[in-house]
Design a protein around this motif. Structure first.
Motif, PDB file in Angstrom:
ATOM      1  N   THR A   1       0.833  -1.190   0.000  1.00  0.00           N
ATOM      2  CA  THR A   1       0.000   0.000   0.000  1.00  0.00           C
ATOM      3  C   THR A   1       0.875   1.250   0.000  1.00  0.00           C
ATOM      4  N   SER A   2       0.249   2.422  -0.002  1.00  0.00           N
ATOM      5  CA  SER A   2       0.996   3.681   0.049  1.00  0.00           C
ATOM      6  C   SER A   2       1.587   3.948   1.425  1.00  0.00           C
ATOM      7  N   PHE A   3       1.161   3.206   2.441  1.00  0.00           N
ATOM      8  CA  PHE A   3       1.853   3.205   3.740  1.00  0.00           C
ATOM      9  C   PHE A   3       2.954   2.151   3.654  1.00  0.00           C
ATOM     10  N   GLU A   4       4.178   2.523   3.889  1.00  0.00           N
ATOM     11  CA  GLU A   4       5.288   1.611   3.597  1.00  0.00           C
ATOM     12  C   GLU A   4       5.297   0.354   4.441  1.00  0.00           C
ATOM     13  N   ASN A   5       4.619   0.355   5.588  1.00  0.00           N
ATOM     14  CA  ASN A   5       4.601  -0.836   6.437  1.00  0.00           C
ATOM     15  C   ASN A   5       3.193  -1.398   6.638  1.00  0.00           C
ATOM     16  N   VAL A   6       2.296  -1.112   5.705  1.00  0.00           N
ATOM     17  CA  VAL A   6       0.945  -1.690   5.718  1.00  0.00           C
ATOM     18  C   VAL A   6       0.779  -2.515   4.449  1.00  0.00           C
ATOM     19  N   PHE A   7       0.411  -3.770   4.624  1.00  0.00           N
ATOM     20  CA  PHE A   7       0.353  -4.712   3.507  1.00  0.00           C
ATOM     21  C   PHE A   7      -1.022  -5.370   3.453  1.00  0.00           C
ATOM     22  N   MET A   8      -1.399  -5.823   2.261  1.00  0.00           N
ATOM     23  CA  MET A   8      -2.725  -6.387   2.029  1.00  0.00           C
ATOM     24  C   MET A   8      -2.621  -7.847   1.612  1.00  0.00           C
ATOM     25  N   SER A   9      -3.640  -8.620   1.948  1.00  0.00           N
ATOM     26  CA  SER A   9      -3.737 -10.010   1.498  1.00  0.00           C
ATOM     27  C   SER A   9      -5.201 -10.404   1.429  1.00  0.00           C
ATOM     28  N   GLY A  10      -5.483 -11.468   0.696  1.00  0.00           N
ATOM     29  CA  GLY A  10      -6.862 -11.931   0.531  1.00  0.00           C
ATOM     30  C   GLY A  10      -7.118 -12.330  -0.903  1.00  0.00           C
ATOM     31  N   ASP A  11      -8.246 -12.996  -1.143  1.00  0.00           N
ATOM     32  CA  ASP A  11      -8.510 -13.514  -2.484  1.00  0.00           C
ATOM     33  C   ASP A  11      -8.877 -12.426  -3.485  1.00  0.00           C
ATOM     34  N   TRP A  12      -9.025 -11.186  -3.039  1.00  0.00           N
ATOM     35  CA  TRP A  12      -9.372 -10.073  -3.932  1.00  0.00           C
ATOM     36  C   TRP A  12      -8.186  -9.144  -4.189  1.00  0.00           C
TER      37      TRP A  12
END
Length: 495
Positions: free
Chosen positions: A422-433
């Motif tokens: 993401t645009s936050f350097e230490n925030v990350f995304m996961s999931g089937d979408w």
């Protein structure tokens, strides 16, 4: 971890396949990792639980297909044995049995898609209609899961795709639309052509054996997630249920420093979100920090689909020819599946009567109905498929309504989906979408994106070894050659 230094703190939000996968990997690498789950049980949509009468229920039945290489590797690592053997499936319409699928890996392997075409046992669909799918192979060659391919096909509906490539109306109505209703959970006019091609290729068309499936021999929550959570805890991870997240704390450098959960703030050196579209939209709605970024505000352009999960206990044994079955044509925009739990689940093998799970996707018209009316409809539909249910009586039932439960891959939705970073350097995304290039779908994709998010944390914080992610099986030689030639021709400006 460097001797004498405290472990880096990671907060994972959401305890489904993605969240548990990320938490397990980070706990094994020595991180101080806490998994926050809004619900009462880890597992998200596949969490199972007991009724007040002590009977097992869950929010729908989920299969595990042959290409789920990473999930099967996890099961081996956990040293558990939760699955049935490979199981044949059938498909019904109001006219009766339409299709039976063999165990494809038990048959001589043919170049894709010949094995699927030749070995699938259609009961009524004429050969001429099946042959009308051949021009569609061009789109499967053209769609390589790249960003460019998604952007080419995502604004087209699945219905337009099949029509443009000459698929007959009957083949669409009796084969492709039913696949969409139980694979992407919506009718073709509401599905992205890009998502359709990705889903069909992964589950059916990449290799002959891809459609082979096993099922959990009980609820996924009991058979897989419970022992998995135990191993996460033994590795030092913490799993906290009934902890809904409402915001993140951002410092002056635009880095996440904590996760807000009611009156509690959990300090964090990195954050992984591992929730579905609906859950993520709820978090954003309460989070000024996330609302400050267009990428999170734009999630409101994404949608989700209603699911209805029912479980019926009958007073007698009814002979159900196949344990897993998909159905179409009963409602115009709804697909449904039913499963013989006496054959699939350990606890029902000795049950005196038949136990059936029937799950409905794109089920918005059913959710307002009473439980009794829903049960009557389900019993009637079952009787149409298997006449023996006509004489049987329902002695107990469970009805679970799941509004906005599964991702809707609508036309044009790709541009609003998030990548892992993401645009936050230490925030990350996961999931089937989440956008990724692995090529997997559904539970396998969710788990893979959890590992990918954990690897991004490991790279960012500089501690531990990344998880090894098994790639999807390589394309067959003729597909590789066709894609290479097509890419060359497209590069010349001819495609």
């Amino acid at each position: 971890m460097t001797a004498g230094l405290p472990s880096k703190r990671v907060i994972v939000v959401g305890a489904g396949w993605a969240g548990l996968g990320a938490t397990y990997q980070l706990a094994k690498q020595g991180y101080d990792v806490t998994l926050l789950e809004a619900g009462a049980y880890p597992g998200g949509l596949v969490a199972g639980w007991k009724t007040t009468a002590g009977k097992s229920v869950e929010a729908g039945i989920h299969g595990f297909w042959y290409p789920y290489r990473n999930i099967f590797a996890l099961i081996n690592e956990l040293k558990i044995n939760p699955f049935t053997t490979w199981t044949r499936s059938a498909q019904y319409s109001p006219a009766g049995l339409e299709v039976e699928s063999p165990i494809f890996q038990n048959l001589p392997r043919l170049p894709t898609p010949l094995g699927t075409f030749i070995y699938t046992q259609f009961q009524r669909l004429p050969l001429a209609d099946r042959l009308s799918a051949l021009p569609l192979l061009y789109s499967l060659i053209d769609f390589d899961n790249s960003d460019q391919a998604w952007r080419r096909y995502d604004f087209v509906t699945a219905r337009e795709l099949f029509k443009d490539f000459g698929v007959s109306a009957r083949l669409y109505q009796e084969a492709f639309e039913p696949m969409l209703l139980v694979g992407l959970f919506a009718p073709g006019e509401q599905c992205s052509a890009a998502a359709t091609l990705g889903m069909l290729y992964f589950f059916i068309l990449a290799h002959q054996a891809d459609f082979d499936v096993v099922w959990c021999r009980g609820t996924v929550g009991e058979k897989i997630f419970r022992p998995w959570v135990e191993q996460i805890t033994q590795a030092g991870g913490k799993v906290l249920a009934q902890h809904p997240v409402t915001d993140i704390v951002i410092d002056s450098q635009n880095r996440a420093r904590g996760v807000v959960c009611g009156d509690q703030v959990f300090d964090a050196d990195a954050v992984i979100f591992a929730v579905g579209v609906t859950g993520m939209k709820k978090i954003v709605a309460h989070s000024p920090s996330l609302q400050s970024r267009p990428e999170f505000r734009n999630l409101n352009n994404l949608g989700a689909i209603d699911v209805l999960a029912t479980r019926l206990w009958f007073d007698r044994k009814v002979n159900v020819p196949r344990a897993s079955n998909a159905c179409f044509g009963f409602d115009d925009t709804t697909g449904w599946t039913f499963f013989d739990l006496n054959a699939l689940h350990d606890e029902y093998q000795q049950e005196p009567g038949t136990v059936i799970e029937a799950d409905f996707y794109h089920a918005n018209q059913f959710l307002p109905m009473s439980d009794a009316d829903i049960v009557n409809i389900v019993k009637g539909y079952l009787t149409t498929c298997v006449p023996g249910f006509g004489e049987a009586k329902v002695v107990d039932s469970s009805v679970i309504r799941l509004p906005n439960a599964v991702t809707h891959f609508a036309p044009g939705s790709y541009r609003h989906m998030l990548p892992a970073q993401t645009s936050f350097e230490n925030v990350f995304m996961s999931g089937d979408w989440i956008i990724n290039r692995h090529g997997s779908w559904s539970q396998e994709k969710a788990y893979v994106t959890g590992l990918e998010a954990a690897n991004l944390v490991i790279s960012y914080l500089g501690q531990g070894q990344p998880a090894e992610i098994i790639p999807v099986e390589e394309d067959e030689p003729h597909i590789k050659m066709a894609r290479s030639l097509h890419k060359t021709v497209r590069g010349w400006g001819w495609g």
